[in-house]
Write an enzyme that holds these catalytic residues in place. Sequence first.
Site, PDB file in Angstrom:
ATOM      1  N   HIS A   1      27.837  45.788  46.310  1.00 16.08           N
ATOM      2  CA  HIS A   1      29.264  45.882  45.972  1.00 16.08           C
ATOM      3  C   HIS A   1      29.699  47.336  46.070  1.00 16.08           C
ATOM      4  O   HIS A   1      28.868  48.245  46.104  1.00 16.08           O
ATOM      5  CB  HIS A   1      29.508  45.366  44.552  1.00 16.08           C
ATOM      6  CG  HIS A   1      29.511  43.875  44.454  1.00 16.08           C
ATOM      7  ND1 HIS A   1      30.598  43.155  44.053  1.00 16.08           N
ATOM      8  CD2 HIS A   1      28.537  42.971  44.725  1.00 16.08           C
ATOM      9  CE1 HIS A   1      30.298  41.856  44.072  1.00 16.08           C
ATOM     10  NE2 HIS A   1      29.049  41.720  44.474  1.00 16.08           N
ATOM     11  N   GLY A   2      31.022  47.544  46.072  1.00 16.26           N
ATOM     12  CA  GLY A   2      31.531  48.905  46.088  1.00 16.26           C
ATOM     13  C   GLY A   2      31.167  49.619  47.377  1.00 16.26           C
ATOM     14  O   GLY A   2      30.785  50.780  47.371  1.00 16.26           O
TER      15      GLY A   2
ATOM     16  N   GLY B   1      35.851  50.800  43.625  1.00 20.33           N
ATOM     17  CA  GLY B   1      36.949  51.765  43.654  1.00 20.33           C
ATOM     18  C   GLY B   1      36.617  52.973  44.508  1.00 20.33           C
ATOM     19  O   GLY B   1      35.807  52.892  45.430  1.00 20.33           O
TER      20      GLY B   1
ATOM     21  N   GLU C   1      25.075  38.687  39.388  1.00 19.89           N
ATOM     22  CA  GLU C   1      24.993  40.154  39.321  1.00 19.89           C
ATOM     23  C   GLU C   1      24.134  40.578  38.135  1.00 19.89           C
ATOM     24  O   GLU C   1      24.277  40.077  37.035  1.00 19.89           O
ATOM     25  CB  GLU C   1      26.389  40.788  39.193  1.00 19.89           C
ATOM     26  CG  GLU C   1      26.331  42.328  39.092  1.00 19.89           C
ATOM     27  CD  GLU C   1      27.698  43.013  39.243  1.00 19.89           C
ATOM     28  OE1 GLU C   1      28.517  42.549  40.059  1.00 19.89           O
ATOM     29  OE2 GLU C   1      27.941  44.015  38.536  1.00 19.89           O
TER      30      GLU C   1
ATOM     31  N   ASP D   1      29.908  36.592  38.005  1.00 21.28           N
ATOM     32  CA  ASP D   1      29.561  37.940  37.560  1.00 21.28           C
ATOM     33  C   ASP D   1      29.426  37.977  36.039  1.00 21.28           C
ATOM     34  O   ASP D   1      30.411  38.109  35.322  1.00 21.28           O
ATOM     35  CB  ASP D   1      30.639  38.924  38.045  1.00 21.28           C
ATOM     36  CG  ASP D   1      30.424  40.339  37.505  1.00 21.28           C
ATOM     37  OD1 ASP D   1      29.385  40.587  36.856  1.00 21.28           O
ATOM     38  OD2 ASP D   1      31.302  41.191  37.745  1.00 21.28           O
TER      39      ASP D   1
ATOM     40  N   ASP E   1      34.888  36.117  44.821  1.00 19.47           N
ATOM     41  CA  ASP E   1      34.319  37.405  44.440  1.00 19.47           C
ATOM     42  C   ASP E   1      34.572  37.631  42.939  1.00 19.47           C
ATOM     43  O   ASP E   1      35.683  37.403  42.453  1.00 19.47           O
ATOM     44  CB  ASP E   1      34.985  38.504  45.283  1.00 19.47           C
ATOM     45  CG  ASP E   1      34.332  39.867  45.112  1.00 19.47           C
ATOM     46  OD1 ASP E   1      33.104  39.924  44.868  1.00 19.47           O
ATOM     47  OD2 ASP E   1      35.056  40.884  45.242  1.00 19.47           O
ATOM     48  N   HIS E   2      33.564  38.071  42.236  1.00 16.86           N
ATOM     49  CA  HIS E   2      33.677  38.346  40.795  1.00 16.86           C
ATOM     50  C   HIS E   2      34.319  37.237  39.982  1.00 16.86           C
ATOM     51  O   HIS E   2      35.269  37.482  39.225  1.00 16.86           O
ATOM     52  CB  HIS E   2      34.409  39.675  40.548  1.00 16.86           C
ATOM     53  CG  HIS E   2      33.608  40.861  40.983  1.00 16.86           C
ATOM     54  ND1 HIS E   2      32.530  41.328  40.266  1.00 16.86           N
ATOM     55  CD2 HIS E   2      33.692  41.636  42.092  1.00 16.86           C
ATOM     56  CE1 HIS E   2      32.005  42.352  40.913  1.00 16.86           C
ATOM     57  NE2 HIS E   2      32.670  42.554  42.036  1.00 16.86           N
TER      58      HIS E   2
ATOM     59  N   THR F   1      38.263  48.537  48.881  1.00 16.15           N
ATOM     60  CA  THR F   1      39.014  49.780  48.704  1.00 16.15           C
ATOM     61  C   THR F   1      39.386  50.447  50.035  1.00 16.15           C
ATOM     62  O   THR F   1      40.496  50.980  50.172  1.00 16.15           O
ATOM     63  CB  THR F   1      38.219  50.755  47.808  1.00 16.15           C
ATOM     64  OG1 THR F   1      37.976  50.101  46.554  1.00 16.15           O
ATOM     65  CG2 THR F   1      38.967  52.045  47.544  1.00 16.15           C
TER      66      THR F   1
HETATM   67 CO    CO Z   1      32.318  43.831  43.431  1.00 22.92          CO
HETATM   68 CO    CO Z   2      34.051  44.825  45.155  1.00 20.56          CO
END
Ligand code: CO
Ligand code: CO
Length: 279
Positions: free
Chosen positions: A206-207, A179, A135, A105, A83-84, A231
Amino acid sequence: MNPATLTEIIDYSRRHTLGIGMFNIVNMEFARAIFDASQETGLPVIFGIPERFMLHYYSPDCMALVCKEMIKHSKVPAAIHLDHGKTFDGVMIALRAGFSSVMFDGSSLDYEENVKQTAEIVKIAHAFGVAVEGELGYVGRAGTDELTPDSFTRPDQAADFVRRTGVDALAVAIGNQHGQYKGIPKLDFERLKVIRGTVECGLVLHGGSGIGNEDFKEAIRCGINKINIYTAMDLAVKDFTRNSFADYASYLDYTKDLTKIVREVVIEHMKLFASVRSN
Ligand code: CO
Ligand code: CO
């Protein structure tokens, strides 16, 4: 079985019209929890290993081995995903460690540089039989990065980006952020539908933590295949630790219940993402 590639995961998502969750691994308990959730629900899963965790918190080789050993005994497809990945070296470390899927990313780079670096990663990863997520647009972090229409994914650029890089999946910025959101985020579904109509590759949200249940379903109906969750698990374990840690006589027993807490969060999201399933 062997770890599934991102392409196999996306194909499954398309065939069944459901979203597949990627859950980030903090430690062994998280890995166990994510695996158990997939076996209990019978739904495919993606083990997420962020580059930042892999480089600063644990060994990529060890965590990949843990996941591979679990997946050997899996009855559902499961991928090991970087991831990322933000650096060339980070992606190479993941490929050498046997990850079956990587994200590069380049969203903080200018557009042409994002295309150039992502295309290079795709060429190498594909030679390893590993699929790549890129991304476009800038997802950023709630409370840190301002949410402006300029940071959203542009549909015309998405088509160009996918064609020139050859990515297998694209992370989109449609009002989602990493977040903890302040309030319920408002996703731009119209934009998502247009993007879905212009590219063939998988789409990633994402997120995910904090997005409303109905919005998750709508995002999947509009073409999202993979949803990233971190999160929600982090908040649940922090809450559990704050309230219950002192009650435990042994750390071992505490970790057992912590695993259960993470598993519950994962199961809840997996079931929700699968609830729009059409066959
Ligand atoms: Co992400
Ligand atoms: Co994420």
